[in-house]
Design a protein around this motif. Sequence first.
Motif, mmCIF file in Angstrom:
data_model
loop_
_atom_site.group_PDB
_atom_site.id
_atom_site.type_symbol
_atom_site.label_atom_id
_atom_site.label_comp_id
_atom_site.label_asym_id
_atom_site.label_seq_id
_atom_site.Cartn_x
_atom_site.Cartn_y
_atom_site.Cartn_z
ATOM 1 N N ALA A 275 0.115 -5.285 2.411
ATOM 2 C CA ALA A 275 -0.034 -5.638 0.999
ATOM 3 C C ALA A 275 -1.093 -4.808 0.296
ATOM 4 N N GLY A 276 -2.081 -4.328 1.055
ATOM 5 C CA GLY A 276 -3.179 -3.598 0.439
ATOM 6 C C GLY A 276 -2.946 -2.118 0.262
ATOM 7 N N ASP B 112 -9.974 -8.780 3.608
ATOM 8 C CA ASP B 112 -9.494 -9.845 2.721
ATOM 9 C C ASP B 112 -9.444 -9.377 1.271
ATOM 10 N N ALA B 113 -10.466 -8.643 0.859
ATOM 11 C CA ALA B 113 -10.498 -8.134 -0.514
ATOM 12 C C ALA B 113 -9.387 -7.116 -0.739
ATOM 13 N N ILE B 114 -9.099 -6.300 0.269
ATOM 14 C CA ILE B 114 -8.004 -5.333 0.184
ATOM 15 C C ILE B 114 -6.677 -6.055 0.009
ATOM 16 N N GLU B 115 -6.491 -7.115 0.783
ATOM 17 C CA GLU B 115 -5.267 -7.908 0.695
ATOM 18 C C GLU B 115 -5.113 -8.519 -0.699
ATOM 19 N N GLN B 116 -6.195 -9.065 -1.232
ATOM 20 C CA GLN B 116 -6.128 -9.734 -2.532
ATOM 21 C C GLN B 116 -5.940 -8.745 -3.672
ATOM 22 N N ALA B 117 -6.616 -7.588 -3.590
ATOM 23 C CA ALA B 117 -6.519 -6.595 -4.656
ATOM 24 C C ALA B 117 -5.229 -5.787 -4.575
ATOM 25 N N ARG B 118 -4.583 -5.818 -3.405
ATOM 26 C CA ARG B 118 -3.371 -5.043 -3.127
ATOM 27 C C ARG B 118 -3.608 -3.541 -3.226
ATOM 28 N N ARG B 119 -4.806 -3.147 -2.897
ATOM 29 C CA ARG B 119 -5.166 -1.728 -2.798
ATOM 30 C C ARG B 119 -6.504 -1.638 -2.074
ATOM 31 N N LEU B 120 -6.834 -0.481 -1.567
ATOM 32 C CA LEU B 120 -8.095 -0.314 -0.854
ATOM 33 C C LEU B 120 -9.261 -0.502 -1.809
ATOM 34 N N THR C 99 -5.381 -0.078 5.344
ATOM 35 C CA THR C 99 -6.272 1.078 5.255
ATOM 36 C C THR C 99 -5.756 2.218 6.119
ATOM 37 N N ALA C 100 -5.346 1.906 7.337
ATOM 38 C CA ALA C 100 -4.827 2.936 8.235
ATOM 39 C C ALA C 100 -3.555 3.556 7.681
ATOM 40 N N TRP C 101 -2.704 2.737 7.090
ATOM 41 C CA TRP C 101 -1.442 3.246 6.551
ATOM 42 C C TRP C 101 -1.702 4.229 5.406
ATOM 43 N N CYS C 102 -2.579 3.858 4.485
ATOM 44 C CA CYS C 102 -2.913 4.760 3.375
ATOM 45 C C CYS C 102 -3.552 6.053 3.884
ATOM 46 N N LEU C 103 -4.461 5.913 4.835
ATOM 47 C CA LEU C 103 -5.119 7.095 5.378
ATOM 48 C C LEU C 103 -4.102 8.012 6.047
ATOM 49 N N GLY C 104 -3.177 7.421 6.811
ATOM 50 C CA GLY C 104 -2.150 8.222 7.461
ATOM 51 C C GLY C 104 -1.255 8.925 6.455
ATOM 52 N N GLN C 105 -0.830 8.202 5.442
ATOM 53 C CA GLN C 105 0.044 8.769 4.424
ATOM 54 C C GLN C 105 -0.625 9.948 3.722
ATOM 55 N N VAL D 243 -7.616 8.357 15.403
ATOM 56 C CA VAL D 243 -8.305 7.925 14.184
ATOM 57 C C VAL D 243 -7.558 6.751 13.547
ATOM 58 N N LEU D 244 -6.241 6.883 13.410
ATOM 59 C CA LEU D 244 -5.461 5.823 12.781
ATOM 60 C C LEU D 244 -5.454 4.553 13.623
ATOM 61 N N GLU D 245 -5.402 4.696 14.937
ATOM 62 C CA GLU D 245 -5.478 3.522 15.810
ATOM 63 C C GLU D 245 -6.752 2.728 15.559
ATOM 64 N N GLU D 246 -7.869 3.439 15.524
ATOM 65 C CA GLU D 246 -9.156 2.763 15.345
ATOM 66 C C GLU D 246 -9.228 2.055 13.999
ATOM 67 N N ILE D 247 -8.760 2.719 12.953
ATOM 68 C CA ILE D 247 -8.785 2.108 11.623
ATOM 69 C C ILE D 247 -7.828 0.923 11.561
ATOM 70 N N ALA D 248 -6.659 1.037 12.193
ATOM 71 C CA ALA D 248 -5.656 -0.030 12.149
ATOM 72 C C ALA D 248 -6.122 -1.290 12.853
ATOM 73 N N LYS D 249 -6.992 -1.144 13.846
ATOM 74 C CA LYS D 249 -7.536 -2.334 14.502
ATOM 75 C C LYS D 249 -8.324 -3.188 13.519
ATOM 76 N N ALA D 250 -8.887 -2.534 12.517
ATOM 77 C CA ALA D 250 -9.665 -3.248 11.503
ATOM 78 C C ALA D 250 -8.802 -3.705 10.338
ATOM 79 N N ASP D 251 -7.881 -2.844 9.885
ATOM 80 C CA ASP D 251 -7.009 -3.208 8.765
ATOM 81 C C ASP D 251 -5.836 -2.236 8.708
ATOM 82 N N ALA D 252 -4.632 -2.777 8.785
ATOM 83 C CA ALA D 252 -3.433 -1.937 8.815
ATOM 84 C C ALA D 252 -3.213 -1.215 7.493
#
Length: 389
Positions: free
Chosen positions: A197-198, A31-39, A85-91, A74-83
């Motif tokens: 958004a994050g 939720d904080a990631i979504e609101q801050a629009r960054r990790l 975060t997984a997207w940034c990590l993948g990039q 790794v990205l699958e596991e992270i994406a289950k928690a927050d997309a």
Amino acid sequence: MGEETCMDANVGFDLVERARALAPLIAGEADAIEQARRLTAPVVAALIENGLYRTLLPQSLGGAEAPPEIFMQVLEEIAKADASTAWCLGQCSVCAMIAASLDRDTAHEIFNAPPGILAWGAIAHEARAVEGGYRVTARWDFASGSRQASWLGAHVRITGADGAPRKNADGSPQVRTILFPVASAVLHDVWHAIGLAGTGTDSYEACDLFIPERFTAFRDVPSALRETGPLYKLGTGSAFSLGFAAVSLGVARATLDATIALARGKHQSLATKAMRDNAAVQGLIGRTEGDLRAARAYLYATAGAMWRDLTASGEFREPHRSAVRLASTWTIHQSAKVVDTAYHMAGATAVFRNNPFERRFRDMHAIAQQIQARDTHYEDVGRAILAGD
């Protein structure tokens, strides 16, 4: 060679376990990631501490140099928690593959000085060749993970001192990747998006910036590689495709699991039976589960076949490039269908922000709008099939 394989397997397993262990922290920060629009700082610190940004970094620089399957898990596991975060990590993980085309000292300076994170956006604009390097004035977009990065990159067409475009032997424009400290650029806060958004996928700008020659590279050119590992012959384009398809699988898995959990306890309005006892719901859950498992199996089977051939032959062949593109595109589209089905099954529950549906719905449809999910990829593969290539 046998010892390397064993070591890589152990390191890979550990990375996946670390990602799985971080899921509660990341979910709690979503939720904080979504609101801050960054990790958030705790999430970035945890990813760094557990070495996840270094999943695809060469072992010679202290990275894991993990095979694609491990990166995807790794990205699958992270994406289950927050997309996001997984997207940034993948990039940023795929961006780190550029280290294989840099001299050792330059790569060490970029990736082994904390936080050692590189981000870049889409190819655009030109850099002018000057004595000792290049000069560039430009603005680039779509730099996911740039708010965590210590370095930025850009893919630019090269011109000579006279402004004339430089060409490769085949007549195509000469493109180099330039790298520079984030402090050398101005970041523009432009990422106000319905999903992911994050990710802080902002724009960045450089004005008359000098880039020394050693901080440039030919990306995805096998002859320019310093590292000999097969991972770097895969190239960043296919690595992005596999990684972002894995993110979509993680989002789909989490969304369907949330619907299953809801169905076990929910009694729909005006319905005579609980959701779990409704034959229509049971059938839809079964078919959707099958669709998701089939998509995951297809993606991983394609990645596995490609990796076996690549490690055996030392070449990343065009048929595998096409197969990876097809499997990644189809997996993202199939994951979107799974999310849509799960979202609609949840009914009115899904529209409330305090339930685990609407953000994943938005994130999934943002993923499906990215370049890795373009319908034109089907046309490219179909054209190759019909041509007999």
